[in-house]
Design a protein around this motif. Structure first.
Motif, short mmCIF file in Angstrom:
data_model
loop_
_atom_site.label_atom_id
_atom_site.label_comp_id
_atom_site.label_asym_id
_atom_site.label_seq_id
_atom_site.Cartn_x
_atom_site.Cartn_y
_atom_site.Cartn_z
N LYS A 117 -38.63 -37.87 -48.75
CA LYS A 117 -37.25 -37.69 -49.25
C LYS A 117 -36.71 -39.01 -49.80
O LYS A 117 -36.18 -39.07 -50.91
CB LYS A 117 -36.34 -37.20 -48.12
CG LYS A 117 -34.86 -37.28 -48.46
CD LYS A 117 -33.98 -36.75 -47.35
CE LYS A 117 -33.50 -37.79 -46.37
NZ LYS A 117 -32.50 -38.75 -46.89
N ASN A 118 -36.87 -40.08 -49.01
CA ASN A 118 -36.24 -41.34 -49.43
C ASN A 118 -36.99 -42.03 -50.56
O ASN A 118 -36.48 -42.99 -51.14
CB ASN A 118 -36.10 -42.28 -48.23
CG ASN A 118 -34.99 -41.83 -47.29
OD1 ASN A 118 -34.26 -40.88 -47.61
ND2 ASN A 118 -34.87 -42.48 -46.15
N LEU A 144 -35.84 -39.43 -53.97
CA LEU A 144 -34.46 -39.50 -54.49
C LEU A 144 -34.29 -40.66 -55.49
O LEU A 144 -33.81 -40.42 -56.61
CB LEU A 144 -33.44 -39.58 -53.34
CG LEU A 144 -33.36 -38.31 -52.47
CD1 LEU A 144 -32.42 -38.54 -51.27
CD2 LEU A 144 -32.88 -37.11 -53.28
N ALA A 184 -26.71 -40.51 -51.62
CA ALA A 184 -27.75 -41.09 -52.48
C ALA A 184 -27.51 -40.81 -53.97
O ALA A 184 -28.22 -41.36 -54.82
CB ALA A 184 -29.12 -40.59 -52.05
N PRO A 206 -20.79 -48.99 -47.07
CA PRO A 206 -20.15 -49.49 -48.29
C PRO A 206 -21.16 -49.72 -49.42
O PRO A 206 -22.36 -49.57 -49.22
CB PRO A 206 -19.55 -50.82 -47.84
CG PRO A 206 -20.40 -51.25 -46.69
CD PRO A 206 -20.89 -50.00 -46.03
N LEU A 247 -22.84 -54.56 -51.87
CA LEU A 247 -24.03 -55.31 -52.28
C LEU A 247 -24.56 -54.80 -53.63
O LEU A 247 -25.03 -55.59 -54.46
CB LEU A 247 -25.14 -55.21 -51.22
CG LEU A 247 -24.74 -55.70 -49.83
CD1 LEU A 247 -25.85 -55.46 -48.82
CD2 LEU A 247 -24.39 -57.19 -49.87
N HIS A 248 -24.44 -53.48 -53.85
CA HIS A 248 -24.84 -52.91 -55.14
C HIS A 248 -23.96 -53.55 -56.23
O HIS A 248 -24.46 -54.02 -57.26
CB HIS A 248 -24.60 -51.40 -55.19
CG HIS A 248 -25.27 -50.60 -54.11
ND1 HIS A 248 -26.07 -49.51 -54.39
CD2 HIS A 248 -25.24 -50.68 -52.76
CE1 HIS A 248 -26.49 -48.97 -53.26
NE2 HIS A 248 -26.00 -49.65 -52.26
N PHE A 256 -27.87 -58.75 -47.17
CA PHE A 256 -28.59 -57.93 -46.18
C PHE A 256 -29.61 -57.11 -46.97
O PHE A 256 -29.31 -56.69 -48.09
CB PHE A 256 -27.59 -57.00 -45.46
CG PHE A 256 -28.24 -56.11 -44.44
CD1 PHE A 256 -28.43 -56.54 -43.14
CD2 PHE A 256 -28.67 -54.82 -44.79
CE1 PHE A 256 -29.04 -55.71 -42.20
CE2 PHE A 256 -29.29 -54.01 -43.84
CZ PHE A 256 -29.46 -54.46 -42.55
N SER A 307 -30.48 -54.32 -48.00
CA SER A 307 -30.09 -52.91 -48.15
C SER A 307 -31.11 -52.18 -49.02
O SER A 307 -31.47 -52.65 -50.10
CB SER A 307 -28.69 -52.84 -48.79
OG SER A 307 -28.54 -51.66 -49.53
N GLU A 337 -39.01 -51.72 -47.60
CA GLU A 337 -39.45 -50.37 -47.22
C GLU A 337 -40.53 -49.86 -48.18
O GLU A 337 -40.51 -50.18 -49.38
CB GLU A 337 -38.24 -49.42 -47.26
CG GLU A 337 -37.46 -49.29 -45.97
CD GLU A 337 -36.67 -50.53 -45.56
OE1 GLU A 337 -36.72 -51.55 -46.28
OE2 GLU A 337 -36.02 -50.49 -44.50
N THR A 391 -34.31 -47.05 -38.20
CA THR A 391 -33.12 -46.37 -37.67
C THR A 391 -33.26 -44.86 -37.81
O THR A 391 -32.74 -44.11 -36.99
CB THR A 391 -31.84 -46.87 -38.38
OG1 THR A 391 -30.73 -46.11 -37.91
CG2 THR A 391 -31.89 -46.74 -39.90
N ASP A 392 -34.00 -44.40 -38.82
CA ASP A 392 -34.15 -42.96 -39.04
C ASP A 392 -35.05 -42.28 -38.00
O ASP A 392 -35.19 -41.06 -38.00
CB ASP A 392 -34.70 -42.68 -40.45
CG ASP A 392 -33.64 -42.88 -41.53
OD1 ASP A 392 -32.48 -43.11 -41.18
OD2 ASP A 392 -33.99 -42.81 -42.72
N ILE A 452 -28.60 -51.07 -37.47
CA ILE A 452 -28.41 -50.80 -38.90
C ILE A 452 -27.10 -50.07 -39.15
O ILE A 452 -26.32 -50.45 -40.02
CB ILE A 452 -29.59 -49.97 -39.48
CG1 ILE A 452 -30.93 -50.63 -39.15
CG2 ILE A 452 -29.43 -49.78 -40.98
CD1 ILE A 452 -31.18 -51.97 -39.79
N ARG A 469 -24.40 -44.52 -34.92
CA ARG A 469 -25.56 -43.65 -34.93
C ARG A 469 -26.01 -43.22 -33.54
O ARG A 469 -27.21 -43.12 -33.26
CB ARG A 469 -26.72 -44.31 -35.68
CG ARG A 469 -27.65 -43.26 -36.22
CD ARG A 469 -28.63 -43.70 -37.21
NE ARG A 469 -29.08 -42.52 -37.95
CZ ARG A 469 -29.93 -42.55 -38.93
NH1 ARG A 469 -30.43 -43.70 -39.35
NH2 ARG A 469 -30.29 -41.45 -39.53
#
Ligand code: UD1
Length: 420
Positions: free
Chosen positions: A22-23, A26, A93, A122, A125-126, A162, A164, A190, A305-306, A328, A332
């Motif tokens: 999935k990740n 996307l 996403a 948030p 960073l993007h 960070f 991200s 990742e 974390t997932d 993260i 959660r």
């Protein structure tokens, strides 16, 4: 409204094939917007989140066909640079289209992604990275308007505060058609970032370094058509390994990149479980008397974390006390109250949860608050005595393809019921 009803206490057996990630898919679908050509993508999982990304691409003017596990995206007719509030709210996403649209058309307008159950999430960073590349950004009335000065982004040296995942992906895609070289240091590492690099390079991009903390992108003028197969989903694979462990069963998890599961497998072995690496897969051998372990979620290659909620479910049955530290996302631990309903002994405060293993769990009516929490509750239901009802399972459908069919094939007693 749909629910799962699970009758627990039955061992699993056999093998399960893991779907495409999935990740990974996307951002890859978002990246298909960078080209006016055709992207043919294989091993696309049938998930709600992928359906939403398809709707986003169609809303923007792409021609999209989805047949079985193959999705074809034709980006020739893109005629909008704006994503409306409704689509942004359906899935965070969706913000991944920002980098590609800004890079290809020099402008983009998206509604601000709201918070979500697991934390505020948030986009600073993007945006900071895009500004460094020459974007002018205005935030008003809940929308983010971005324009590239002179119509094209410029290469820049970006250092993320960070690592991200989303910011790394958005900035990589933005830099692909920018003028000159971009470097992203302290980038996320990742496997999905590496997969995005491979996809973009297959279209003619010039990117290197993904999978390390320094990514270099040499901007190109345009990108071509491509055909690409997505990597297997490491979080789904991890969830099934934990399913084997929590039901004390032997199962084979197929279509796995073992390297992507290092941190989980290390912890499962520390608990005393035996994991055998076989060609294209892993066999887990469940057993009694698992040792407690401490978990700290971290950016890759740290513990994901997932997989934290699913691992916490397993630790509720370990022989002693474990500590889980969630580093993260700030919110959660929503599954903790639900696990307690099933007899788990957990105390959570701030980013720490202390889990004292119990001898057994009992079925209960529990509510899914987010995707991975939902998976954790299903796993717990498989191990508990009696019936468990897991409600609000649309969260699970966001990220697990044919979850209950795959579990049923392994021998689990799980049914989906629809109520009004
Ligand atoms: C992605 C994954 C998600 C996973 C997460 C962390 C996808 C579609 N989703 O989400 O499943 O749980 O990585 O592995 O791939 N942050 C900021 N400012 C930003 C961006 C992020 O402060 O601009 C913070 C977030 O609030 C969070 C942390 O960074 O605390 C990690 O977020 P990030 O890595 O960006 O996660 P996503 O890309 O949203």
């Amino acid at each position: 409204m749909e629910k799962f009803i699970i009758t627990g206490g039955n061992p699993l057996s056999g093998s399960v094939r893991i779907s495409g990630s999935k990740n990974a898919v996307l951002p890859i679908l978002a990246a298909s917007l960078l080209s006016s050509g055709v992207s043919i993508i294989h091993d696309v999982p049938k998930l709600l989140d992928v359906q939403v990304m398809k709707e986003v691409l169609e809303f923007l003017g792409c021609q999209v066909q989805w047949s079985g596990s193959v999705m074809t995206v034709d980006g020739a007719q893109v005629d909008s640079i704006e994503i409306n509030d409704m689509l942004m709210r359906k899935m965070r996403a969706s913000n991944l289209v920002m980098g590609p649209l800004l890079s290809r058309f020099g402008k983009v307008r998206i509604s601000y992604p709201g918070g979500c159950a697991i934390g505020s999430r948030p986009m600073d960073l993007h945006l900071k990275g895009l500004i460094q590349m020459g974007a002018v950004i205005e935030e008003k009335f809940g929308f983010i308007d971005a324009r590239a000065k002179n119509g094209r982004l410029n290469g820049a040296e970006i250092c993320l505060d960070f690592p991200s995942v989303g910011a790394t992906e958005n900035l990589m895609m933005a830099a692909t058609l920018a003028k000159g070289r971009t470097t992203i240091s302290n980038s996320a590492k990742e496997p999905e970032i590496y997969d995005l690099q491979c996809f973009l390079n297959s279209m003619g991009a010039k990117i290197s370094g993904a999978g390390t903390d320094l990514i270099t992108i040499e901007g190109v003028d345009d990108l071509a058509s491509t055909e690409y197969t997505v990597i297997p989903d490491r979080i789904e694979a991890g969830t099934f390994l934990i399913a084997g462990a929590i039901t004390k069963s032997e199962i084979k998890v197929e279509n796995v990149r073992v390297k992507h599961l290092d941190s989980l497998m290390f912890k499962l072995r520390e608990m005393g479980l035996s994991l055998e690496e076989v060609e294209n897969g892993v066999i887990i051998n469940g057993k009694e008397n698992l040792k407690p372990v401490d978990i700290k979620t971290m950016p890759y290659p740290g513990f994901p974390t997932d997989l934290q909620p699913q691992m916490m479910a397993l630790l509720t049955l370990a022989n002693g006390t474990s500590i889980v530290s969630e580093n993260i996302f700030e919110n959660r631990f929503k599954h903790v109250d639900e696990l307690r309903r099933m007899g788990a002994n957990i105390k959570a405060e701030g980013k720490l949860a202390i889990i004292k293993g119990v001898k057994g769990l009992s079925g209960a009516y529990v509510n899914t608050t987010d995707l991975r929490a939902g998976a954790a509750l299903v796993l717990t239901g498989l191990a508990a005595q009696g019936a468990t009802v897991v409600d609000e399972i649309y969260h699970i459908d966001r990220g697990y393809e044919n979850f209950e069919q795959k579990l049923k094939k392994l021998g689990a007693k799980i049914i989906r019921v629809t109520t009004s």
